[in-house]
Design a protein around this motif. Structure first.
Motif, mmCIF file in Angstrom:
data_model
loop_
_atom_site.group_PDB
_atom_site.id
_atom_site.type_symbol
_atom_site.label_atom_id
_atom_site.label_comp_id
_atom_site.label_asym_id
_atom_site.label_seq_id
_atom_site.Cartn_x
_atom_site.Cartn_y
_atom_site.Cartn_z
ATOM 1 N N ASP A 29 0.802 -1.218 0.000
ATOM 2 C CA ASP A 29 0.000 0.000 0.000
ATOM 3 C C ASP A 29 0.835 1.268 0.000
ATOM 4 N N TYR A 30 2.064 1.191 0.504
ATOM 5 C CA TYR A 30 2.887 2.389 0.636
ATOM 6 C C TYR A 30 3.610 2.656 -0.677
ATOM 7 N N THR A 31 3.224 3.746 -1.359
ATOM 8 C CA THR A 31 3.735 4.015 -2.707
ATOM 9 C C THR A 31 4.615 5.257 -2.787
ATOM 10 N N ILE A 32 4.805 5.968 -1.649
ATOM 11 C CA ILE A 32 5.574 7.207 -1.686
ATOM 12 C C ILE A 32 7.041 6.924 -1.990
ATOM 13 N N LYS A 33 7.590 5.874 -1.385
ATOM 14 C CA LYS A 33 8.983 5.491 -1.614
ATOM 15 C C LYS A 33 9.038 4.059 -2.107
ATOM 16 N N SER A 34 10.254 3.569 -2.336
ATOM 17 C CA SER A 34 10.428 2.201 -2.820
ATOM 18 C C SER A 34 10.141 1.208 -1.700
ATOM 19 N N SER A 35 9.949 -0.044 -2.068
ATOM 20 C CA SER A 35 9.688 -1.101 -1.085
ATOM 21 C C SER A 35 10.862 -1.271 -0.132
ATOM 22 N N ARG A 36 12.085 -1.138 -0.663
ATOM 23 C CA ARG A 36 13.257 -1.272 0.206
ATOM 24 C C ARG A 36 13.291 -0.148 1.231
ATOM 25 N N SER A 37 12.971 1.086 0.809
ATOM 26 C CA SER A 37 12.926 2.208 1.751
ATOM 27 C C SER A 37 11.884 1.960 2.823
ATOM 28 N N TYR A 38 10.738 1.449 2.408
ATOM 29 C CA TYR A 38 9.677 1.144 3.385
ATOM 30 C C TYR A 38 10.174 0.124 4.408
ATOM 31 N N ASP A 39 10.822 -0.927 3.943
ATOM 32 C CA ASP A 39 11.319 -1.967 4.858
ATOM 33 C C ASP A 39 12.324 -1.399 5.857
ATOM 34 N N ASN A 40 13.261 -0.554 5.356
ATOM 35 C CA ASN A 40 14.280 0.014 6.232
ATOM 36 C C ASN A 40 13.678 0.934 7.288
ATOM 37 N N GLU A 41 12.762 1.826 6.856
ATOM 38 C CA GLU A 41 12.179 2.768 7.811
ATOM 39 C C GLU A 41 11.274 2.042 8.810
ATOM 40 N N LYS A 42 10.579 1.011 8.370
ATOM 41 C CA LYS A 42 9.719 0.235 9.268
ATOM 42 C C LYS A 42 10.579 -0.453 10.340
ATOM 43 N N ARG A 43 11.711 -0.999 9.928
ATOM 44 C CA ARG A 43 12.607 -1.655 10.885
ATOM 45 C C ARG A 43 13.157 -0.643 11.892
ATOM 46 N N ARG A 44 13.503 0.553 11.417
ATOM 47 C CA ARG A 44 14.001 1.588 12.329
ATOM 48 C C ARG A 44 12.960 1.942 13.374
ATOM 49 N N ILE A 45 11.728 2.201 12.908
ATOM 50 C CA ILE A 45 10.672 2.623 13.820
ATOM 51 C C ILE A 45 10.334 1.510 14.799
ATOM 52 N N GLU A 46 10.328 0.277 14.326
ATOM 53 C CA GLU A 46 10.068 -0.847 15.233
ATOM 54 C C GLU A 46 11.168 -0.961 16.291
ATOM 55 N N SER A 47 12.383 -0.563 15.941
ATOM 56 C CA SER A 47 13.478 -0.594 16.896
ATOM 57 C C SER A 47 13.363 0.558 17.898
ATOM 58 N N TYR A 48 13.108 1.780 17.383
ATOM 59 C CA TYR A 48 13.001 2.941 18.266
ATOM 60 C C TYR A 48 11.800 2.829 19.204
ATOM 61 N N MET A 49 10.683 2.338 18.670
ATOM 62 C CA MET A 49 9.396 2.422 19.374
ATOM 63 C C MET A 49 8.848 1.044 19.736
ATOM 64 N N SER A 50 9.744 0.109 20.046
ATOM 65 C CA SER A 50 9.319 -1.283 20.265
ATOM 66 C C SER A 50 8.254 -1.419 21.353
ATOM 67 N N ASP A 51 8.284 -0.532 22.370
ATOM 68 C CA ASP A 51 7.305 -0.624 23.462
ATOM 69 C C ASP A 51 5.914 -0.167 23.042
ATOM 70 N N TYR A 52 5.828 0.457 21.866
ATOM 71 C CA TYR A 52 4.552 1.050 21.456
ATOM 72 C C TYR A 52 4.029 0.461 20.143
ATOM 73 N N ILE A 53 4.598 -0.662 19.734
ATOM 74 C CA ILE A 53 4.155 -1.314 18.502
ATOM 75 C C ILE A 53 3.068 -2.332 18.822
ATOM 76 N N ASP A 54 1.978 -2.270 18.073
ATOM 77 C CA ASP A 54 0.921 -3.269 18.198
ATOM 78 C C ASP A 54 0.582 -3.756 16.786
ATOM 79 N N TYR A 55 -0.286 -4.752 16.704
ATOM 80 C CA TYR A 55 -0.589 -5.341 15.404
ATOM 81 C C TYR A 55 -2.084 -5.587 15.262
#
Length: 397
Positions: A29-55
């Motif tokens: 669904d995320y079309t602003i950047k490439s899929s690789r960029s999405y994966d990298n930024e998602k991993r960063r945010i999951e690392s920074y904000m691990s206590d606040y991630i839900d699914y």
């Protein structure tokens, strides 16, 4: 190659806002950047904000999102993204060398010699690099400088202790509160004595933009604003903050159209300071006059619109009259009789007032708006609401 620290804060800023406000989008669904960029930024945010991630589970799979309960959050967790800036080996070594060597006053040449000795001539810093770093630290207050003869001598500034409670409060409610968060990191952890009914966490993402704008206002300078749509030259005049949602706005004079306009800070990507405006006070005076007719932040086309309505309230409902007085902003309230009050205002954009006016719907006896398009829409919405409830009432009976 993926690395957790980031060099450009704007990169992570956009993703945090997108994920926190709208929830994580899936990779497809995320079309602003490439899929690789999405994966990298998602991993960063999951690392920074691990206590606040839900699914939550969707037909396409498990989708993560940020979940932050502002009622119980004492410290803004989004400050973490400010503490992830990347640096080179040379940067960090030079930083600690300066802190280590400047306990006593040293001139530029003396400092250069001692750095060479400390590093056994492995890390070579030219005078220009060191001079820029010292100039930055003087500006930030990390070191002080004294001139003796023709030479400048540099030394660490004295440490001073700020109360934990003061820093705690400042970091959560003040513009650019991230500064307080950095200082708190260097103190012993203490339980916070503050709780917040309205905690506007996402303001931290605009801290750098806000800082640059406040500097420009202080120095009476024009700026070049870069937004997602264009770049525009303006003269920043004031910062407005909504007490309802915490959203921050810049009110500025646009050079090209020669009009006042408001910009959302979360739509501004970067700022470049330009020349000084000698007649800055004249523009500020103009804005102060315009504020007398501002309900929110919208200046629309610069023309005034009027709104007038009368309210009915029972003798035991004195709180309705007091509410009018309390919330009238730039409007005027007149008590017509024991059961009737009149509200009148001249504003630049009546549309901003409509949500507030709707809260009095069951009490409004008459209403008149000079902008007939808005008045007709207001009355049309009322008619649709009446029809809706009449249908519901028929169904129940």
């Amino acid at each position: 190659m993926y690395k957790e620290p980031v060099k450009n804060f704007n990169k992570i800023r956009g993703y945090i806002r997108e994920f926190y406000i709208n929830g994580f989008k899936s990779r497809q669904d995320y079309t602003i950047k490439s899929s690789r960029s999405y994966d990298n930024e998602k991993r960063r945010i999951e690392s920074y904000m691990s206590d606040y991630i839900d699914y939550h589970i969707t037909p396409s799979g498990k989708v993560p999102y940020l979940s932050i309960d502002t009622r119980i959050t004492q410290h803004n967790p989004l400050y973490r993204v400010w503490k992830t800036k990347s640096f080179t080996d040379h940067d960090i070594i030079l930083h600690f060398l300066i802190l280590d060597l400047l306990h006593t006053p040293l001139s530029m040449s003396e400092l250069m010699d001692k750095i060479d000795e400390k590093t056994n001539h492995i890390y070579l810093y030219d005078e220009s690099t060191l001079r820029k770093k010292l100039k930055e630290y003087v500006r930030e207050g990390v070191i002080i400088t004294n001139k003796k003869g023709k030479k400048n001598f540099y030394q660490l500034s004295e440490d001073y202790i700020i109360s934990h409670d003061i820093l705690d409060f400042f970091s959560e409610v003040s513009p650019c509160g991230v500064i307080g968060s950095y200082i708190l990191d260097k103190q012993e952890k203490e339980e916070s004595v503050f709780g917040f009914k309205h905690h506007y966490l996402t303001q931290v993402l605009e801290s750098e933009v806000l800082y640059d704008l406040l500097n420009a206002i202080h120095e009476h300078k024009y700026v070049s604003l870069k937004t997602s749509r264009n770049r525009i030259k303006v003269l920043p005049l004031s910062i407005f903050v909504s007490v309802q949602d915490g959203r921050q706005y810049l009110v500025a004079y646009i050079c090209q159209s020669k009009k006042m306009y408001s910009f959302r800070l979360d739509h501004i990507i970067s700022i470049k300071c330009l020349e000084e405006e000698k007649n800055f006070d004249l523009y500020r005076k103009q804005l102060e006059e315009m504020k007398k007719h501002l309900w929110g932040v919208s200046l629309s086309n610069g023309s005034l619109e009027t709104v007038e309505f009368t309210l009915h309230h029972e003798p035991w409902e004195e709180h309705i009259y007091r509410r009018l007085l309390r919330e009238k902003r730039c409007g005027h309230v007149e008590r017509l009789n024991e059961n009737t009050s009149r509200f009148y205002a001249e504003v630049y954009d009546v549309k901003e007032m409509v949500p507030w006016i709707r809260t009095f719907i069951c009490r409004i006896q008459s209403i008149s708006i000079s902008n007939k398009e808005i008045e007709n829409q207001f009355k049309k919405d009322l008619e649709e609401m009446y029809r809706y409830y009449e249908v519901e009432e028929d169904d129940i009976s």
